[in-house]
Design a protein around this motif. Structure first.
Motif, PDB file in Angstrom:
ATOM      1  N   PHE A   1     -10.227  -3.761  -2.649  1.00  0.00           N
ATOM      2  CA  PHE A   1      -8.880  -4.075  -3.137  1.00  0.00           C
ATOM      3  C   PHE A   1      -7.883  -3.768  -2.026  1.00  0.00           C
ATOM      4  O   PHE A   1      -8.012  -2.754  -1.328  1.00  0.00           O
ATOM      5  N   TYR A   2      -6.880  -4.629  -1.868  1.00  0.00           N
ATOM      6  CA  TYR A   2      -5.885  -4.479  -0.803  1.00  0.00           C
ATOM      7  C   TYR A   2      -4.647  -5.284  -1.158  1.00  0.00           C
ATOM      8  O   TYR A   2      -4.685  -6.142  -2.070  1.00  0.00           O
ATOM      9  N   PRO A   3      -3.516  -5.053  -0.479  1.00  0.00           N
ATOM     10  CA  PRO A   3      -2.302  -5.833  -0.770  1.00  0.00           C
ATOM     11  C   PRO A   3      -2.523  -7.320  -0.514  1.00  0.00           C
ATOM     12  O   PRO A   3      -3.235  -7.707   0.417  1.00  0.00           O
ATOM     13  N   SER A   4      -1.903  -8.156  -1.339  1.00  0.00           N
ATOM     14  CA  SER A   4      -2.068  -9.605  -1.195  1.00  0.00           C
ATOM     15  C   SER A   4      -1.584 -10.116   0.147  1.00  0.00           C
ATOM     16  O   SER A   4      -2.062 -11.134   0.650  1.00  0.00           O
TER      17      SER A   4
ATOM     18  N   ALA B   1       0.803  -1.219   0.000  1.00  0.00           N
ATOM     19  CA  ALA B   1       0.000   0.000   0.000  1.00  0.00           C
ATOM     20  C   ALA B   1       0.833   1.264   0.000  1.00  0.00           C
ATOM     21  O   ALA B   1       0.324   2.337  -0.334  1.00  0.00           O
TER      22      ALA B   1
ATOM     23  N   LEU C   1      -0.961  -0.286  -4.519  1.00  0.00           N
ATOM     24  CA  LEU C   1      -2.408  -0.203  -4.313  1.00  0.00           C
ATOM     25  C   LEU C   1      -2.982   1.066  -4.921  1.00  0.00           C
ATOM     26  O   LEU C   1      -4.001   1.033  -5.629  1.00  0.00           O
TER      27      LEU C   1
ATOM     28  N   TRP D   1      -3.023   1.322  -8.748  1.00  0.00           N
ATOM     29  CA  TRP D   1      -4.188   0.635  -9.305  1.00  0.00           C
ATOM     30  C   TRP D   1      -5.453   1.468  -9.102  1.00  0.00           C
ATOM     31  O   TRP D   1      -6.310   1.547  -9.985  1.00  0.00           O
TER      32      TRP D   1
ATOM     33  N   CYS E   1      -6.460   0.003   1.882  1.00  0.00           N
ATOM     34  CA  CYS E   1      -7.557  -0.641   1.166  1.00  0.00           C
ATOM     35  C   CYS E   1      -8.398   0.446   0.511  1.00  0.00           C
ATOM     36  O   CYS E   1      -8.377   1.600   0.924  1.00  0.00           O
TER      37      CYS E   1
ATOM     38  N   LEU F   1      -1.748  -7.556  -5.477  1.00  0.00           N
ATOM     39  CA  LEU F   1      -3.000  -7.084  -4.909  1.00  0.00           C
ATOM     40  C   LEU F   1      -4.020  -8.216  -4.895  1.00  0.00           C
ATOM     41  O   LEU F   1      -3.949  -9.141  -5.699  1.00  0.00           O
ATOM     42  N   SER F   2      -4.954  -8.130  -3.973  1.00  0.00           N
ATOM     43  CA  SER F   2      -6.046  -9.097  -3.892  1.00  0.00           C
ATOM     44  C   SER F   2      -7.359  -8.342  -3.796  1.00  0.00           C
ATOM     45  O   SER F   2      -7.395  -7.130  -3.534  1.00  0.00           O
ATOM     46  N   THR F   3      -8.440  -9.070  -3.973  1.00  0.00           N
ATOM     47  CA  THR F   3      -9.764  -8.459  -3.918  1.00  0.00           C
ATOM     48  C   THR F   3     -10.758  -9.413  -3.293  1.00  0.00           C
ATOM     49  O   THR F   3     -10.585 -10.633  -3.327  1.00  0.00           O
TER      50      THR F   3
END
Length: 388
Positions: free
Chosen positions: A289-292, A199, A226, A229, A248, A278-280
C-alpha cells in the motif's frame, strides 16, 4: 552462323529448367540462413518494438528482483563463466539472497554509454536498497518503496555526510564504472509524499540518508493517510511489514495469523475498499500500500519529464523502455514504449503478456529456454539493439 545466347536462354527448355532450379535453391539457402541466425520469437518481438527512432528513447527503467537480480535455490552453485562472473548480493531483511551477472552490469553501463538514462525502480524498502547499491548497476536514479523515494548519485565532495557507495568489481568494468559516489534524495518528490493526504512526514524520521540518533516513529503514532490506513488494518488483526519503509507498507501472506486466506485474497484483489488517495499492488506475493501519487508508473512519468530533452513530449510511450517481471510493474510496462520481461512470475503478468503481444517481449521462460541471468542478458541485448 553467329550464336545468340539471348535466343538460346529464351527458347531452350533445359535452360529454363536449370534457371528455375537455381531460383529454388537460392530461396532455400536464404530461408535456412535466416533460421540459423535468428531466434524467431525474440527477433519478431524486437522488430515490433522498434516503433520509435533510436534517438526518441531516452530513459530505460528497470525493476530489480526477478528482473536484474535473481534468486536461485542454491546461490553458491552459481559462479558464472569466464568473463561473466556471478555476484552474490547480501541477504535482504527477509533473508532472501540474490545474484546478478557481470554481463548484466556491463550491458547496463552500455546503455548509459549511448547517452540513455538508466533508472532502477523497485518495491524494496529504502534500507534494503542502500545495502544493495554496491551490487546494482550504476544508474542515473534509484527509486525505492514502489516509487515513493527517489535518489540520485552525486560525486563525493568535501562536507558530504551521506552514505558512500563503493561498487563491487565485476568482469568488464572500467575504473570509471567503479568510481565511488554519494547519493541525495529528490526533495521535490519527497514533498509530495510528505503531504498529510499521502504518507505524511512521520515515516521519514530515522530514515534519513545522513546518520541520525533519532529512532523511527512507531506506526501507531504516525500521522498521514497511509499510516491511518495501516493502523486500521492492524486493528482488524493484520500483521504489517513496515521496517525500513517511509512511504509504503507491506502485508505478507506468510505473516498473517488472525486473518483468513479469503480476507488476504480480498485485500490483494482490491475487493476490500480502502481510502481514496491510496493505491495497492502485488509484489513477490505480498500486498503493498502506498500513496496514489506514488507507484512505479507515476514515478516513471516524473523522471521521464526530468530527464528527457525539451524537444518533443516527455511521454513514456515514446521516450521510455522498461524491464520488469511482476504485477506491480504492469502499469509501467503498459505505459512505456516497450517492455522486456526476463521471466513471468505470476499468472496475472502472464495474462497481461498474452493480451499485449506487441507491447511486451518475453526473453525467458516460457517464451524461450533461457532463465535467470541469461534471460536478463538477452533482454538487455534487445534493448541495446533498439537504441544503438
Amino acid at each position: 552462323m553467329i550464336f545468340s545466347f539471348r535466343s538460346y536462354r529464351r527458347n531452350h527448355p533445359r535452360f529454363r529448367s536449370f534457371a528455375y532450379l537455381c531460383c529454388v535453391v537460392l530461396f532455400l539457402v536464404v530461408q535456412e540462413s535466416n533460421a540459423v541466425n535468428s531466434v524467431p520469437s525474440v527477433e519478431l518481438d524486437s522488430t515490433r518494438a522498434a516503433m520509435s527512432t533510436k534517438d526518441d528513447i531516452q530513459v530505460i527503467f528497470s525493476d530489480v528482483d526477478g528482473t536484474l537480480v535473481h534468486y536461485p535455490e542454491d546461490v553458491d552453485k552459481h559462479k558464472g563463466s569466464s568473463g561473466n562472473r556471478i555476484l552474490a548480493l547480501p541477504p535482504s531483511s527477509t533473508g532472501m539472497r540474490g545474484i546478478i551477472s557481470s554481463r548484466t552490469l556491463d550491458r547496463c553501463q552500455s546503455l548509459r554509454r549511448y547517452g540513455k538514462k538508466l533508472v532502477i525502480i523497485s518495491g524494496m524498502r529504502t534500507s534494503t536498497l542502500l545495502k544493495r547499491l554496491p551490487y546494482l548497476p550504476r544508474s542515473d536514479a534509484y527509486c525505492a518503496e514502489a516509487g515513493g523515494r527517489i535518489f540520485y548519485p552525486i560525486p563525493i565532495h568535501e562536507g558530504y555526510a551521506g552514505p558512500v557507495i563503493k561498487l563491487e568489481p565485476y568482469d568488464g568494468a572500467s575504473p570509471n564504472d567503479l568510481t565511488s559516489f554519494g547519493i541525495v534524495e529528490d526533495l521535490d518528490w519527497r514533498a509530495r509524499m510528505e503531504h498529510s493526504k499521502a504518507a505524511g512526514v512521520d515515516g521519514f524520521v530515522g530514515m534519513e540518508l545522513q546518520s541520525s540518533d533519532r529512532e523511527p516513529i512507531a506506526i501507531s503514532e504516525r500521522k498521514g493517510l497511509l499510516w491511518d490506513w495501516a493502523n486500521t488494518l492492524v486493528s482488524k488483526g493484520c500483521v504489517l511489514d513496515t521496517k525500513g519503509y517511509s512511504t509504503c507498507f507491506r502485508l505478507n501472506r506468510k505473516h498473517q495469523i488472525d486473518i483468513s486466506e479469503e480476507e488476504f485474497d480480498a485485500l490483494a484483489s482490491n475487493r476490500i475498499s480502502f481510502p481514496k488517495g491510496l493505491s495497492t499492488s502485488v509484489n513477490l506475493g505480498c500486498v503493498d500500500f502506498y500513496p496514489s501519487e506514488s507507484g512505479k508508473k507515476n514515478c516513471c512519468v516524473y523522471l521521464c519529464k526530468k530527464f528527457c530533452s525539451k524537444e518533443g513530449a516527455p511521454d513514456l510511450s515514446s521516450r521510455a523502455i522498461c524491464l520488469c517481471d511482476d504485477d506491480n510493474d504492469s502499469e509501467m510496462a503498459l505505459a512505456c514504449q516497450h517492455a522486456y520481461v526476463p521471466g513471468i512470475t505470476s499468472q496475472s503478468m502472464a495474462e497481461i503478456v498474452q493480451k499485449n503481444p506487441n507491447q511486451i517481449t518475453v526473453t525467458g521462460k516460457p517464451a524461450t529456454s533461457a532463465e535467470g541471468t541469461v534471460a536478463t542478458e538477452a533482454a538487455l541485448e534487445l534493448v541495446l539493439r533498439n537504441i544503438a
